[in-house]
Design an enzyme around this catalytic site. Structure first.
Site, PDB file in Angstrom:
ATOM      1  N   HIS A   1       0.816  -1.221   0.000  1.00  0.00           N
ATOM      2  CA  HIS A   1       0.000   0.000   0.000  1.00  0.00           C
ATOM      3  C   HIS A   1       0.851   1.273   0.000  1.00  0.00           C
ATOM      4  O   HIS A   1       0.335   2.360  -0.228  1.00  0.00           O
ATOM      5  CB  HIS A   1      -0.936   0.037   1.213  1.00  0.00           C
TER       6      HIS A   1
ATOM      7  N   ASP B   1      -2.922 -10.784  -2.286  1.00  0.00           N
ATOM      8  CA  ASP B   1      -3.409 -10.287  -1.007  1.00  0.00           C
ATOM      9  C   ASP B   1      -4.903  -9.936  -1.131  1.00  0.00           C
ATOM     10  O   ASP B   1      -5.372  -9.592  -2.210  1.00  0.00           O
ATOM     11  CB  ASP B   1      -2.609  -9.039  -0.623  1.00  0.00           C
TER      12      ASP B   1
ATOM     13  N   HIS C   1      -6.401  -7.367  -0.126  1.00  0.00           N
ATOM     14  CA  HIS C   1      -6.563  -5.953  -0.442  1.00  0.00           C
ATOM     15  C   HIS C   1      -5.861  -5.630  -1.764  1.00  0.00           C
ATOM     16  O   HIS C   1      -4.815  -6.204  -2.057  1.00  0.00           O
ATOM     17  CB  HIS C   1      -5.940  -5.082   0.654  1.00  0.00           C
TER      18      HIS C   1
ATOM     19  N   ASP D   1      -4.527 -13.107   4.400  1.00  0.00           N
ATOM     20  CA  ASP D   1      -5.792 -12.404   4.653  1.00  0.00           C
ATOM     21  C   ASP D   1      -6.967 -12.749   3.736  1.00  0.00           C
ATOM     22  O   ASP D   1      -8.103 -12.417   4.079  1.00  0.00           O
ATOM     23  CB  ASP D   1      -5.600 -10.885   4.873  1.00  0.00           C
TER      24      ASP D   1
HETATM   25 ZN   LIG Z   1      -4.027  -7.323   2.911  1.00  0.00          ZN
END
Ligand SMILES: [Zn+2]
Length: 364
Positions: free
Chosen positions: A137, A174, A176, A263
Site C-alpha cells: 500500500h 493479497d 486488499h 488475509d
Molecule cells: Zn491485505
C-alpha cells in the site's frame, strides 16, 4: 530448494500493542516452518542487511524517507513526537500505538533481504526465494495501510534496473488491492501487475476496479480482478485458469514476484473472502506452474494475515505449493469449504476479459 530470506530483526516491524499489525508473525512462521519440514534438502535460511537511503530512493522521495525515519525512530525510543506533520506523509492507520518496534529499521531490512533474494535467484543459485514483507500500500511519498516502504515495488524496480529485465510479473494475491504497487507501475509496460483482491466497494483501499487497466505505454499491463466477498477456493481456481494463466502465457515474464499473505482466508479478521488452507496450496501450485514460463524463477513475499491461528497454516500451505514440498498441511480448526460466490466470480472474469479484448490485449 528454496532460499528463505530471514533475519530476526523482521519482528521489529510492529506498530505497537493493540495495532492489527504485530511483528510476531515473523517469528511464528519460521518456527512453524522448521517444525513442519526439515531444512535439509528443502530450503535454506539466508540472512541480509538493512538498506540505506540510496536504495530507498529507488521507491521513495528523500523528504518522505527523512520524515518516516525520524518519526518512527522517535516513537520507538518512547519520545513524545508531534503528530502535526504525520498526516502529510502517512494515513492514520500507520500511526503507531504505544511503543512500536524498530519499525523503520525493519522496513529497511525487509528490502535488504529482498535485494539479496534477487541476487540469489538472478545468479541461478536458487530458482526461488521466500521473503517477508509485502507492504504493497505504500507510495513514493505517502505511507498507508500498515505499509511504510513498498518492498514489492522495490523488488520489481530493482530487477528492472540492476538486472536489466524487460518483463517482470507482479502477482498480488493479497485480499486488499495493491494500490501502492499499482501507482508505481501504472504507466509501465515492463511490469505486468495482476492483482486479485476483494471487491474494492467492500474493502480498503477502495481501488483496483476491473476498469483500471494502466495508462499510456502501461495500458493493459495492470489487470485487476476484484472478486466478490465470500469468493473461495473454486473462485480463485477459476480466476487462475480463465484469466491469469492465459495472460501470463502471453506476457512471458522473465521472473514472477508474488506477494500476499493469509488475509484472503475465510476466518481472517479484517476481510471477507473465503479461501481455505487447501485453497492456499492450490494457489501455490498454480504459481509454480506459471513459473515454468520463466525457468521456475520466482520471488515470493508473505506478510499479511490478521488471524494468527490461521496464519502459519495458510502461509505454509501456500509455500508448500510453490516449492513443491512434500508435506500435508492440515489445520487443527474446522474449515468450511463451500464457495457461494462462483457465479458472481464468473461474471467478474467475463468483465475483465471483455475490457482486455477492447484494448486488444491477451484475448482475441
Ligand atoms: Zn491485505
Amino acid at each position: 530448494m528454496l532460499a528463505v530470506m530471514y533475519h530476526e530483526g523482521l519482528q521489529e516491524y510492529d506498530f505497537g500493542p493493540g495495532h492489527p499489525l504485530q511483528g510476531n508473525r515473523f517469528r511464528i512462521f519460521p518456527e512453524f516452518l522448521k517444525k513442519t519440514l526439515p531444512e535439509d534438502g528443502n530450503y535454506r535460511f539466508f540472512p541480509g542487511e538493512a538498506v540505506g537511503d540510496e536504495d530507498l530512493r529507488l521507491i521513495c522521495t528523500q523528504e518522505y524517507i527523512d520524515f518516516t525515519r525520524e518519526y518512527f525512530r522517535a516513537a520507538h525510543a518512547g519520545l513524545t513526537v508531534s503528530q502535526s506533520r504525520f498526516g502529510r506523509y502517512h494515513s492514520m492507520d500507520n500511526l503507531p500505538q504505544g511503543r512500536p518496534g524498530k519499525l523503520e529499521e525493519a522496513a529497511r531490512l525487509i528490502i535488504g533481504l529482498e535485494k539479496r533474494a534477487c541476487e540469489l535467484v538472478m545468479a541461478g543459485e536458487y530458482p526461488g526465494a521466500l521473503c517477508f514483507g509485502g507492504l504493497h500500500h505504500a507510495k513514493p511519498g505517502y505511507g498507508e495501510g500498515f505499509c511504510i516502504y513498498n518492498d514489492v515495488a522495490f523488488t520489481a524496480k530493482h530487477l528492472l534496473e540492476k538486472y536489466g529485465l524487460e518483463r517482470v510479473l507482479v502477482l498480488d494475491t493479497d485480499a486488499h488491492a495493491g494500490n501502492g504497487t499499482a501507482e508505481y507501475f501504472y504507466e509501465s509496460d515492463r511490469v505486468l501487475l495482476i492483482d486479485i483482491h476483494q471487491d474494492p466497494r467492500t474493502l480498503y483501499p477502495g481501488t483496483g476496479f476491473a476498469s483500471e487497466l494502466g495508462r499510456g505505454p502501461g495500458l493493459g499491463y495492470t489487470v485487476n480482478i476484484p472478486v466478490p466477498p465470500g469468493a473461495g477456493d473454486r473462485s480463485y481456481e477459476l480466476v487462475f485458469d480463465e484469466l491469469i494463466e492465459p495472460v501470463v502465457w502471453k506476457f512471458q515474464p522473465q521472473i514472477i514476484v508474488r506477494n500476499g499473505g493469509s488475509d484472503p482466508h475465510f476466518a481472517d479478521d479484517l476481510t471477507g473472502l473465503g479461501l481455505t488452507v487447501a485453497g492456499f496450496n492450490m494457489i501455490g501450485r498454480k504459481v509454480r506452474k506459471l513459473a515454468e514460463v520463466c525457468a521456475g524463477r520466482h520471488i515470493d513475499i508473505l506478510g499479511s494475515g490478521y488471524n494468527l491461528e490461521v496464519l502459519p497454516y495458510a502461509w505454509m500451505s501456500l509455500v508448500a505449493g510453490i516449492a513443491d514440498f512434500k508435506v500435508d498441511v492440515r489445520p487443527p480448526f474446522e474449515e468450511a469449504a463451500s464457495d457461494r460466490a462462483v457465479a458472481h466470480t464468473e461474471k467478474v472474469v467475463e468483465e475483465v476479459k471483455k475490457n482486455l479484448r477492447k484494448i486488444g490485449k491477451y484475448f482475441a
